[in-house]
Design a protein around this motif. Sequence first.
Motif, short mmCIF file in Angstrom:
data_model
loop_
_atom_site.label_atom_id
_atom_site.label_comp_id
_atom_site.label_asym_id
_atom_site.label_seq_id
_atom_site.Cartn_x
_atom_site.Cartn_y
_atom_site.Cartn_z
N PRO A 26 -11.69 -2.57 -14.34
CA PRO A 26 -12.40 -1.32 -14.70
C PRO A 26 -12.45 -0.32 -13.54
CG PRO A 26 -13.64 -3.22 -15.45
CD PRO A 26 -12.51 -3.74 -14.61
N LYS A 27 -12.56 -0.81 -12.31
CA LYS A 27 -12.58 0.09 -11.16
C LYS A 27 -11.23 0.78 -10.99
CE LYS A 27 -16.04 -2.51 -8.59
NZ LYS A 27 -16.30 -3.26 -7.37
N ILE B 240 -9.13 1.47 -13.37
CA ILE B 240 -9.02 2.46 -14.44
C ILE B 240 -9.82 3.71 -14.09
CG2 ILE B 240 -9.61 2.89 -16.86
CD1 ILE B 240 -8.92 -0.07 -17.36
N GLN B 241 -10.96 3.54 -13.41
CA GLN B 241 -11.78 4.68 -13.01
C GLN B 241 -11.15 5.46 -11.86
OE1 GLN B 241 -15.58 3.01 -12.09
NE2 GLN B 241 -16.19 2.83 -14.24
N GLY B 242 -10.17 4.87 -11.17
CA GLY B 242 -9.49 5.59 -10.10
C GLY B 242 -9.95 5.22 -8.70
N VAL B 243 -10.67 4.12 -8.55
CA VAL B 243 -11.12 3.69 -7.24
C VAL B 243 -9.90 3.22 -6.43
CG1 VAL B 243 -12.53 2.00 -5.98
CG2 VAL B 243 -13.37 3.01 -8.09
N SER C 205 -14.32 4.08 -0.73
CA SER C 205 -14.87 5.31 -1.28
C SER C 205 -14.44 6.47 -0.40
CB SER C 205 -16.40 5.23 -1.35
OG SER C 205 -16.94 5.08 -0.06
#
Length: 46
Positions: free
Chosen positions: A23-24, A26-29, A38
């Motif tokens: 999921p991270k 997919i979020q672009g992390v 970050s």
Amino acid sequence: MVFKLISAASRTWRRLQGENQLPKIIQGVKFRDGIGVSVPTSQSAA
């Protein structure tokens, strides 16, 4: 015959590590050496 080849090959396949990170991703992390990095946002003085 193809089924037999795939089933024989699947015995040596490894499960991917870090499936909880999907999921991270997919979020672009962004990740560096397996750790989420970050990007600091630019702050302007008021």
